[in-house]
Scaffold this motif. Sequence first.
Motif, PDB file in Angstrom:
ATOM      1  N   LEU A 288     -47.284   6.196  18.474  1.00 60.54           N
ATOM      2  CA  LEU A 288     -47.059   7.312  17.558  1.00 60.54           C
ATOM      3  C   LEU A 288     -45.586   7.397  17.189  1.00 60.54           C
ATOM      4  O   LEU A 288     -44.718   6.799  17.833  1.00 60.54           O
ATOM      5  CB  LEU A 288     -47.519   8.627  18.208  1.00 60.54           C
ATOM      6  CG  LEU A 288     -49.016   8.734  18.531  1.00 60.54           C
ATOM      7  CD1 LEU A 288     -49.303  10.056  19.219  1.00 60.54           C
ATOM      8  CD2 LEU A 288     -49.871   8.592  17.280  1.00 60.54           C
ATOM      9  N   ASP A 289     -45.314   8.147  16.121  1.00 62.32           N
ATOM     10  CA  ASP A 289     -43.947   8.338  15.662  1.00 62.32           C
ATOM     11  C   ASP A 289     -43.587   9.807  15.787  1.00 62.32           C
ATOM     12  O   ASP A 289     -44.034  10.608  14.977  1.00 62.32           O
ATOM     13  CB  ASP A 289     -43.846   7.883  14.203  1.00 62.32           C
ATOM     14  CG  ASP A 289     -42.437   8.049  13.660  1.00 62.32           C
ATOM     15  OD1 ASP A 289     -41.504   8.153  14.473  1.00 62.32           O
ATOM     16  OD2 ASP A 289     -42.284   8.065  12.419  1.00 62.32           O
TER      17      ASP A 289
ATOM     18  N   THR B 257     -54.935  -1.545  16.765  1.00 68.32           N
ATOM     19  CA  THR B 257     -53.891  -0.932  17.600  1.00 68.32           C
ATOM     20  C   THR B 257     -53.341  -1.947  18.607  1.00 68.32           C
ATOM     21  O   THR B 257     -52.153  -1.931  18.921  1.00 68.32           O
ATOM     22  CB  THR B 257     -54.406   0.323  18.326  1.00 68.32           C
ATOM     23  OG1 THR B 257     -55.588  -0.006  19.065  1.00 68.32           O
ATOM     24  CG2 THR B 257     -54.749   1.422  17.342  1.00 68.32           C
ATOM     25  N   GLY B 258     -54.200  -2.839  19.093  1.00 62.02           N
ATOM     26  CA  GLY B 258     -53.745  -3.883  20.021  1.00 62.02           C
ATOM     27  C   GLY B 258     -52.726  -4.784  19.344  1.00 62.02           C
ATOM     28  O   GLY B 258     -51.694  -5.152  19.923  1.00 62.02           O
ATOM     29  N   CYS B 259     -52.977  -5.110  18.097  1.00 59.52           N
ATOM     30  CA  CYS B 259     -52.108  -5.971  17.315  1.00 59.52           C
ATOM     31  C   CYS B 259     -50.774  -5.271  17.046  1.00 59.52           C
ATOM     32  O   CYS B 259     -49.700  -5.837  17.220  1.00 59.52           O
ATOM     33  CB  CYS B 259     -52.854  -6.268  16.016  1.00 59.52           C
ATOM     34  SG  CYS B 259     -52.128  -7.518  15.018  1.00 59.52           S
ATOM     35  N   MET B 260     -50.846  -4.002  16.658  1.00 67.54           N
ATOM     36  CA  MET B 260     -49.644  -3.223  16.371  1.00 67.54           C
ATOM     37  C   MET B 260     -48.767  -3.118  17.627  1.00 67.54           C
ATOM     38  O   MET B 260     -47.547  -3.292  17.575  1.00 67.54           O
ATOM     39  CB  MET B 260     -50.064  -1.827  15.911  1.00 67.54           C
ATOM     40  CG  MET B 260     -48.927  -0.976  15.392  1.00 67.54           C
ATOM     41  SD  MET B 260     -49.642   0.452  14.513  1.00 67.54           S
ATOM     42  CE  MET B 260     -48.154   1.126  13.761  1.00 67.54           C
ATOM     43  N   ALA B 283     -58.129   8.011  13.917  1.00 71.41           N
ATOM     44  CA  ALA B 283     -57.894   9.347  13.364  1.00 71.41           C
ATOM     45  C   ALA B 283     -56.411   9.628  13.110  1.00 71.41           C
ATOM     46  O   ALA B 283     -56.077  10.482  12.309  1.00 71.41           O
ATOM     47  CB  ALA B 283     -58.467  10.400  14.316  1.00 71.41           C
ATOM     48  N   VAL B 284     -55.546   8.928  13.812  1.00 67.84           N
ATOM     49  CA  VAL B 284     -54.119   9.248  13.724  1.00 67.84           C
ATOM     50  C   VAL B 284     -53.330   8.184  12.961  1.00 67.84           C
ATOM     51  O   VAL B 284     -52.140   7.997  13.201  1.00 67.84           O
ATOM     52  CB  VAL B 284     -53.506   9.447  15.136  1.00 67.84           C
ATOM     53  CG1 VAL B 284     -54.047  10.712  15.768  1.00 67.84           C
ATOM     54  CG2 VAL B 284     -53.746   8.251  16.033  1.00 67.84           C
ATOM     55  N   ALA B 285     -53.985   7.484  12.021  1.00 70.19           N
ATOM     56  CA  ALA B 285     -53.316   6.402  11.273  1.00 70.19           C
ATOM     57  C   ALA B 285     -52.001   6.868  10.658  1.00 70.19           C
ATOM     58  O   ALA B 285     -51.022   6.127  10.631  1.00 70.19           O
ATOM     59  CB  ALA B 285     -54.253   5.856  10.196  1.00 70.19           C
ATOM     60  N   ALA B 294     -54.831   1.521   5.896  1.00 74.97           N
ATOM     61  CA  ALA B 294     -56.143   1.303   6.513  1.00 74.97           C
ATOM     62  C   ALA B 294     -57.283   1.302   5.509  1.00 74.97           C
ATOM     63  O   ALA B 294     -57.279   2.057   4.541  1.00 74.97           O
ATOM     64  CB  ALA B 294     -56.394   2.376   7.572  1.00 74.97           C
ATOM     65  N   VAL B 295     -58.253   0.435   5.761  1.00 74.66           N
ATOM     66  CA  VAL B 295     -59.533   0.492   5.077  1.00 74.66           C
ATOM     67  C   VAL B 295     -60.443   1.338   5.958  1.00 74.66           C
ATOM     68  O   VAL B 295     -60.678   1.007   7.115  1.00 74.66           O
ATOM     69  CB  VAL B 295     -60.161  -0.902   4.913  1.00 74.66           C
ATOM     70  CG1 VAL B 295     -61.459  -0.799   4.111  1.00 74.66           C
ATOM     71  CG2 VAL B 295     -59.195  -1.869   4.277  1.00 74.66           C
TER      72      VAL B 295
END
Lengths: 347, 347
Positions: A288-289, B257-260, B283-285, B294-295
């Motif tokens: 998160l930011d 999220t794993g990639c990020m 939910a928190v993109a 995001a798609v």
Amino acid sequence: MKTTTIKDIARALNMSTSTVSRALRDSYEINPATKKLILDYAEKMHYSPNPIALSLKESRSKSIGVIVPEIANNFFSQTINGIEAVAAEYGYHVVIFQSHESYEKEVINTQHLVSRRVDGLLVSLSSLTTDTRHFEELVERGLPVVFFDRIPKNIRTFKIIADNFLGSYQATEHLLEMGCRKIAHVTSPSWLSITKERLGGYQQALEKFGVPFQENYIKYCEHGGMVTDEIETAVQQLLDLPAPPDAIFTASDRITTGCMSYLRRQKLRIPEDIALVGFTNIAVADLLDPPLTAVTQPAFEMGQLATELLLSLIQNPEQEITNEIQCLKTTLTVRASSVQQATWRPS
Amino acid sequence: MKTTTIKDIARALNMSTSTVSRALRDSYEINPATKKLILDYAEKMHYSPNPIALSLKESRSKSIGVIVPEIANNFFSQTINGIEAVAAEYGYHVVIFQSHESYEKEVINTQHLVSRRVDGLLVSLSSLTTDTRHFEELVERGLPVVFFDRIPKNIRTFKIIADNFLGSYQATEHLLEMGCRKIAHVTSPSWLSITKERLGGYQQALEKFGVPFQENYIKYCEHGGMVTDEIETAVQQLLDLPAPPDAIFTASDRITTGCMSYLRRQKLRIPEDIALVGFTNIAVADLLDPPLTAVTQPAFEMGQLATELLLSLIQNPEQEITNEIQCLKTTLTVRASSVQQATWRPS
């Protein structure tokens, strides 16, 4: 669906149902050739013993029911994974229901689960449940029920909680150590056990630092954060105070992310303008930011322990319940949302 | 649990079971005074009709089973909420099971749900399911089954999917428009329907821009991202290529999220060093660092539609299945993770 019954097999093979039934039970009274004939035909017809009828007879369904407020919540989905891990080990099926934080749905779910003859129940109360008679009656009638996280006060059975008091104490102490003195607490409904425990920890930390407790820094979200509006109204009311908070300590996933989202939309910098610590098991806290300082509950372990205790009650319903409330330690992970950039270094 | 039966009531009131039974069914044959006596006693003893016995008789359980890979996934938990919304409207209970991306668990869950006499099944296949005979048999035997998201090719029933092809096309096209030419795709197992559909959209977008397709930019995560290692290995292999990618387009919440998380730990700046677009309902993109392009799939609507079709099959199992595959539109939301800071303005 058309299922094959013992009668169907008997009719097709021109035998009596008792012969078929005994062959399927592998009885010594039936000769091997007949047995093979029956078993082969049963397999071909996808015969399977009717487990509901069996469970009526044996009065064990080998299923446990779970009622949680919602599964789209990291804490509860992690708890369920812990429940399923232990249940699978002991050959139990897990049937999951959501109350969606509604008292009525919780009551309906309970009735349905019981009517489907589960051997026991694992429950975390909905945020709108103030009357727990639907569970009291079950416990009185001998159904094993174990509560976790959001527990009733007056029902005598096992209850597993996180150390909400200590977790909350540590989060508040951390904010006080960072220099915050106007710490708000946005939390779940006032009547929930977790809310009281967390408020207690918060108050004790303030006391230790000699900071007076202020009622107007406490905001309760009656729907536990399911309604975005109630979170945003709470935060806005805090920001409108003559002395707005320099930190917010939030309870639950949704209250935390809802709060963060609202603060950002108000162009408030976290933590420079306002620090944020969440009581949350959100999986992406570090992405998160800014990265979120969080008190994390041992959700998976809580699910495991609750299930072990439930299975022990199912095996031995007459056991003496000692050590009624069991308390698991939480973990405080400090990240940038509560520490000024100059002093914070990611580990 | 000790439950009160009709026999217990008959014995206690010194009446016949048929009198008690008829009184409880409110039969005109029983006089009002007797009826009241019986109903009062039944209520006092917490008598409830045995719904399992009832459902054996009526052969309807008013329950539908749901099998999903995992509930700790925003897409599936949102789908389940859509399922529950429609089911509740029609008075159906929803019984939820997780396959944990395991073929064996999926088979066991299926058997258990069927043995518990659900009226129908809603299924999204586990990432390790290549053999779907356990479902084929059920459909052949007449149990209504509807698939969503991850669907089998060869089973004739309703299937609901997101427009994975178009969603993926739009995501890739967006990255190409942003100037990326070395676009990697980290995705689910190759044999899943969603994987093929998304790969198709990705390839078509490349083609439109005259960018040659390169097999070594495609990485499959066999466990759909449940195993962190497989995501990190995939990303590292991409970074180790002679021409490492300038963008990654990921499938699913966990892969995204794993990639990020891995890119950030490698100190790569998103999007300056490498752009990122996820096929995810997280939910928190918008709270991530950076906010994630995001798609998004219409998960709630997908759950609703799947349930409506399942209920129509339960009501009318003999209906002609036309329009077998129904496809719902996805939404591309552009945020900072795929757009250089100079050009990106939050809306």
